[in-house]
Design an enzyme around this catalytic site. Structure first.
Site, PDB file in Angstrom:
ATOM      1  N   ARG A  40       1.696 -24.845 -26.556  1.00 50.90           N
ATOM      2  CA  ARG A  40       1.376 -24.797 -28.183  1.00 50.90           C
ATOM      3  C   ARG A  40       0.266 -24.039 -28.674  1.00 50.90           C
ATOM      4  NH1 ARG A  40       6.159 -24.873 -29.946  1.00 50.90           N
ATOM      5  NH2 ARG A  40       5.495 -25.564 -32.443  1.00 50.90           N
TER       6      ARG A  40
ATOM      7  N   HIS B 104       4.530 -15.283 -26.944  1.00 48.35           N
ATOM      8  CA  HIS B 104       5.394 -16.770 -27.388  1.00 48.35           C
ATOM      9  C   HIS B 104       6.811 -16.468 -26.697  1.00 48.35           C
ATOM     10  CE1 HIS B 104       5.879 -20.404 -29.789  1.00 48.35           C
ATOM     11  NE2 HIS B 104       6.107 -20.427 -28.696  1.00 48.35           N
TER      12      HIS B 104
ATOM     13  N   GLU C  64       0.463 -16.352 -34.759  1.00 47.70           N
ATOM     14  CA  GLU C  64       1.189 -15.021 -34.110  1.00 47.70           C
ATOM     15  C   GLU C  64       1.555 -14.780 -35.075  1.00 47.70           C
ATOM     16  OE1 GLU C  64       2.554 -18.340 -30.263  1.00 47.70           O
ATOM     17  OE2 GLU C  64       4.011 -17.836 -32.003  1.00 47.70           O
TER      18      GLU C  64
END
Length: 349
Positions: free
Chosen positions: A241, A298, A270
């Site tokens: 994370r 990601h 993000e």
């Protein structure tokens, strides 16, 4: 009229055909790709008996208040830090995750990022792209090491951490791990070395691979002190994370040359804006950290196969809870008001 299952931030194109096939005719899937929750009609919020969400929205108490008939929120993914577990539990709403869909893919990605540094692949490619003649030199990368000489440190030995550790072990690296929540003897069962503190792992590891959830305990787990504690040429890999790594501290450490490099699939924000200090420094022509930082969007979870798994498994989790009232993947069980849950179930039935 079918019960509605709301998916407000889907990560796929096209119809929710895979999900609808799982739910059958009793349920109707309503999807949206917008992060603007206000674009979803109020009637949909009201009628939804379940929500399946990804990572792009925050499921707050205010969001849950719009869903008086919702019985379960399923996170299509492993991490669930974007969902208010306490608020959901107080309202009798179960929160479940999908912990097993991308285990192999994320582990593969963590190892791939490590190898890209340890074999100099990114820097070789960049050098040859810039100059096919002068770039034809094997000595260019500074991060190349023989794998059998490396200690691979895993922080968090859950499903993905274990899969990553076993891959690193198979490649001939010495593997150690730190996880205070794993029972005594875990190291014997998987054939790995165990250390008793994060500081001990950081001091010994040539590669530090993070595999923890994001909690109050792990937020900025890697910050200034931890980066100072790492070997000067050590590599940091984060496929867990984004908030586990303090980006301000990492930017400073990379700029000062205090660690060898960092490979990040996840970030605190993000996508990271172009003017963020880390991004700005990395993208500056001739930057000192140009070959010390590797980013992916990601994407560690992703493969066509894993996305199918994710969609189907999260749907099965939602359906399973709606049909049975329980789930082994419930993550807010200790915060769950069972009496209110029964009232919700009776109202929908």
């Amino acid at each position: 009229m079918p019960n509605i299952i709301l998916q407000p931030d889907v990560q796929f194109d096209g119809e929710a055909d895979l999900e609808q096939a799982v739910y059958g005719p009793r349920y109707k899937v309503v999807t949206s790709k917008s992060k603007n929750l206000g674009s979803i009609p109020e009637q949909v919020w009201h009628d939804a008996v379940a929500m399946v969400c990804y990572h792009e929205i925050e499921v707050t108490d205010a969001v849950l208040a719009r869903m008086p008939n919702c019985r379960v929120v399923v996170r299509a993914g492993v991490g669930f830090d974007n969902i208010d577990l306490t608020a959901a539990g107080r309202r009798g709403v179960a929160v479940c995750n999908t912990p097993d869909y991308g285990t192999m893919d994320v582990a593969d990605h963590a190892i791939a990022m490590s190898l890209a540094f340890l074999r100099g692949l990114v820097q070789y490619n960049s050098a040859l792209l810039d100059d096919p003649i002068d770039g034809w030199r094997f000595q260019i990368p500074t991060t190349i090491r023989r794998l059998s000489t490396q200690t691979f440190g895993v922080v968090g030995l859950g499903r993905i951490g274990t899969a990553t550790a076993l891959r690193a072990k198979a490649l001939g690296m010495k593997v150690i791990f730190f996880d205070p929540y794993r029972p005594t003897g875990t190291e014997l069962a998987v054939g790995l070395g165990r250390v008793n503190s994060l500081e001990e792992l950081l001091a010994q590891s040539d590669v530090v691979s993070l595999h923890t959830p994001l909690t109050t305990e792990t937020r900025h787990l890697i910050s200034t002190a931890e980066l100072v504690a790492m070997k000067a040429d050590a590599l940091l890999v984060n496929t867990a994370r984004g908030g586990v790594v303090d980006l301000a501290a990492l930017t400073e450490a990379l700029a000062a040359g205090r660690i060898g490099g960092a490979a990040l699939d996840v970030l605190e924000q993000e996508p990271l804006p172009a003017d963020h200090p880390l991004m700005a420094l990395w993208r500056t022509p001739g930057s000192s950290i140009r070959h010390k930082l590797m980013l992916s969007p990601h994407a560690a979870f992703y493969s066509p196969s894993s996305l199918v798994d994710l969609r189907q498994k999260s749907a099965r989790t939602a359906l399973g809870y709606l049909e049975s009232g329980s789930s082994r993947d419930c993550v807010n069980r200790d915060l769950y008001d069972a009496a209110v849950a029964v009232q919700r179930r009776s109202a929908v039935a």
